[in-house]
Enzyme design. Sequence first.
Site, PDB file in Angstrom:
ATOM      1  CD  GLU A 182      67.640 111.378  -9.842  1.00  0.00           C
ATOM      2  OE1 GLU A 182      67.853 110.999  -8.900  1.00  0.00           O
ATOM      3  OE2 GLU A 182      67.818 110.914 -10.976  1.00  0.00           O
ATOM      4  CD  GLU A 227      69.028 105.161  -9.942  1.00  0.00           C
ATOM      5  OE1 GLU A 227      67.793 104.880  -9.520  1.00  0.00           O
ATOM      6  OE2 GLU A 227      69.942 105.512  -8.989  1.00  0.00           O
TER       7      GLU A 227
HETATM    8  C1  GAL Z   1      67.684 108.016  -7.990  1.00  0.00           C
HETATM    9  C2  GAL Z   1      66.661 107.678  -8.971  1.00  0.00           C
HETATM   10  C3  GAL Z   1      65.462 108.296  -8.773  1.00  0.00           C
HETATM   11  C4  GAL Z   1      65.089 108.317  -7.600  1.00  0.00           C
HETATM   12  C5  GAL Z   1      65.917 109.217  -6.609  1.00  0.00           C
HETATM   13  C6  GAL Z   1      65.960 108.941  -5.705  1.00  0.00           C
HETATM   14  O1  GAL Z   1      68.741 106.981  -7.180  1.00  0.00           O
HETATM   15  O2  GAL Z   1      67.507 107.851 -10.411  1.00  0.00           O
HETATM   16  O3  GAL Z   1      64.459 107.934  -9.841  1.00  0.00           O
HETATM   17  O4  GAL Z   1      64.524 107.213  -7.267  1.00  0.00           O
HETATM   18  O5  GAL Z   1      66.926 108.097  -6.976  1.00  0.00           O
HETATM   19  O6  GAL Z   1      63.872 109.339  -5.043  1.00  0.00           O
END
Ligand code: GAL
Length: 988
Positions: free
Chosen positions: A512, A418
């Site tokens: 993710e 990010e």
């Molecule tokens: C993503 C980020 C993580 C965490 C997650 C939300 O966007 O890469 O580090 O913040 O969201 O828990």
Amino acid sequence: MSDHYWESTRPGAGRREPRADSLSDARVISLNGTWRFRLSPTASGTGCDFLSDDFDDSAWDPMPVPSHWVLEEFTPLAGGARRRMLGTAEGPLYTNTAYPIPLDPPRITEANPTGDYRLVFHVPEDFGRAVLRFQGVDSCAKVWLNGEELGWSTGSRLPFEFDAPVRHGRNVLTVRVHRWSAGTYLEDQDMWWLPGIFRDVELIERPAGAIDDHFVHADFDHETGLGTLRVDASMDASVEIPELGIWMRTGETAEVPVEPWSAESPKLYRGSLRSEGEVVDLAIGFRRVEIIDGTFTVNGRAVTFRGVNRHEHDPLRGRALDVETMRRDIVLMKRANIDAVRTSHYPPHPEFLRLCDELGLWVVLENDLETHGFIYDGWEHNPPASPEWREALLDRLRRTVERDKNRPSIVIWSLANESMTGDAFGEMRRWLDEFDPSRPVLYERDPTYQDSDFYSVMYPSLEMLEMIGRREEPASGRIGMHGMMFDDAGDDGVEPDPVDARRRGLPFLLVEYAHAMGNGPGSLSDYWRVMREYDRICGGFVWEWIDHGFAAETPDGTPYVMHGQDVDYEPNGGRYSLHGLVFSDRTPTPGLAELAKAYAPLRIEVGEDAVVIRNDRHTASTADLRFTWTCDDGSDEPASGELDVPAIAAGESATIGLDTRAGLVTVSAALAADAAWAPAGHVLAWGQRAPRHPPVAPLPTPIGGVLVAASEVRLGDAVFDGRSGRLRMLGDVALDGPWLDLHRAPTENDRGQGDSNNIAKVWQQTGLDRMEHRTDAVRTGEGWFEATGRTAPSAHPHGVTWTMLWQQQGEGLELTVTADFVGPWANTPYMHRDIWVPRLGLLLGLPGEYSQVEWVGRGPGESYADSFEASPLGRYRSAIDDLQVPYPVPQENGNHVDTRMLRLSGDRMPVLQVEGRDVFDFTARRWTSKDLQAASRPHELVDSGRVWLNVDHRQLGLGSASVGPATPERYRIPREKTVWRVRISLEE
Ligand code: GAL
């Protein structure tokens, strides 16, 4: 401009060139231990006196190294008694995206807590030339040895070394550590800010002729079965791998038949790299990582990562993990069928990677880089797009890659998390192409993906993932953060077509997904069904492995788990630090059990007369597994036996005859022998076939009857209140209810990520958590009793009308509930939203003497409409108190879907039995949902003196909307006329 080193965009000064992490026979003096420490409010620290040899540091605080000072006991800035800073603004701070300092790169505020560290150590007479290594200091350190400045460094999760002109005998090492530095701007990961020397400090001997650096190139050709090995080193040395009969010089190449390395079969060939001055250990894994026609492969076979994102966290020690904890993480992961880790969002302690090599996990190794907080400046001045930061960014990547280049477990380098876009990514990419062409590169956040070998987004919906799998997704740049489509989504493309065409040809890596915050996530198996289907998708990484909570205590000594909201500080990431598959103390959550089922490497489908077993492993056959069956026919001793299954090759399946008509049949695959990460008998996968229950015939609708005028009505054993229609007694058991129940204590996922998807707030605004009940009519007739009424929130026109019809059947009562939604439930004048109903069920108050439950249904853990696949059907027993899952923030938990029969018992209490017609959901606890909603800590939940039993038609699924898409429609409760039935009876 500032001339302070801690405000410099340069990454450091005086450091040695980065090099491979290695073990060797060179002597190492660990400088871990108790140092002396003093905290100061600004970067000037305590001044210069502490550098001198004879400085008296006896009044300074003892400080363990490695550790984060904010988690230890020390004298506060303002002086006074030593104490821990946990829970104060001097202590650990948690932010998700925002910087805790003004956004004024590379400058820092004057307030910059600075720890001066001092260590006196002794070096033996015969110790040669030495190097001083810091494995990790957060966030900026300046180092002096015997008063002489060695240099300084930023890059918290990366090693740095200095040539160390040590004296024989007594030496004084002094380190000044700043909490904030220019490096802070590059380290805005979603986690606690934890300053200090938090990884090992070592003095390493470098004898004449020592091998400073080496690079193992170990390739595997799956067509010939040959491994190719070349070891390059900073000096000429011999390469010895006895098991392979390899004896050669560095720079030479050997080609030999080998067993390749994979996460499943992590074969390492041990050997050594020998020079006159040093013998370096080699642990070589042969494998080839390649993207072939848009598919990510290792050793010629597609890989689908069953992954998790892992931060380093310990509830007492923060990111200062010991090796046992690292090993424990890997063992827990492997036992949950996890085979891949993304080291979000920085290189972990090198020992973790050594263990990944040894125990077998695919690793996506991420650089220590995130600049998320520049979003608050519209991404102006973003370091990757600003030339003055170029050196610092490349320095980080080089230190990452140089340190870990010899780890076979690492199959992908990730440039950052990010950090939006910028030319620096191109440069980083080019450096990698040159330095290590053997591994592909990932960067998720640049919509052109020009510097990435993978297409990737975060948190897409299932529909979006399917489109991606089919390579039919909208043009990139039209998919926003978290996989959501931008409003103007279309296929016209925001970037020139060749760019999009290239992206569309890339494999897709789900960097993710499935936000494991609180109770959830839902749909894990749904995601996995999509991922298995498309070769383009090389798997995904759940967010995330562990809750980042700290072990804290109330003033009276009651333990609790501390999260961001417990610190009075802004900006504050709140409770978002708790989004793990294991709790902060590494207790597995029900989410991990559900993930283990979704990630099972074998699919076992049990049919009426055969079992189909499909091996979804990457390369391993099933030869290491033992298959067993059990058949529960309702008797006390279920039958069981071994299933004779030939070794099934990866990607193949086998059909084995088995007559399963006698009962509930479960077939399991377990380890036949002990593995390094689990004992023999550990179950990897199971499948089940339940006999069909004959549907229960509907009861005739009673006719006639009269309106009740009396205060009580008896129906067999039951006594009803003549006015409210509620059950008061069943035999000798005093009961209260049932009430129509439409509420649940919101889960973190119900609260969403902000107002736009906070359904818990909608429930509160539309009164679902404060329903009023009205009984309109109570009627009775021969063998039946019926109450009708309406349940609705004050102030609002919407509600549910209901009828509860009780019919005597043998010794029990059949209860038929009809519920209908009336009034405006969507897009109303007061709420321009749809009101999703969290629950449609019945709430019943029982005497507190009930303490045990036994049920036939899914268990043993909790289950929900979109999270039940880990819970086999069976017969289970539990204490009522043990049905609760101790989420650190109280919320709905402990539900059981698909329940066919439930029996509650207790000391001197008759057994209360509920039978499904056909199935129901149940929860039982000693407090109400309202209490659960009101509590902010588990210890605030106290026994109400009653057991509150929910017998529900249905509950809304869990979803993972705390970051992610809305819960799919099929897991919601249709707002329509609904009829369901249960049977309630007592047994002495
Ligand atoms: C993503 C980020 C993580 C965490 C997650 C939300 O966007 O890469 O580090 O913040 O969201 O828990």
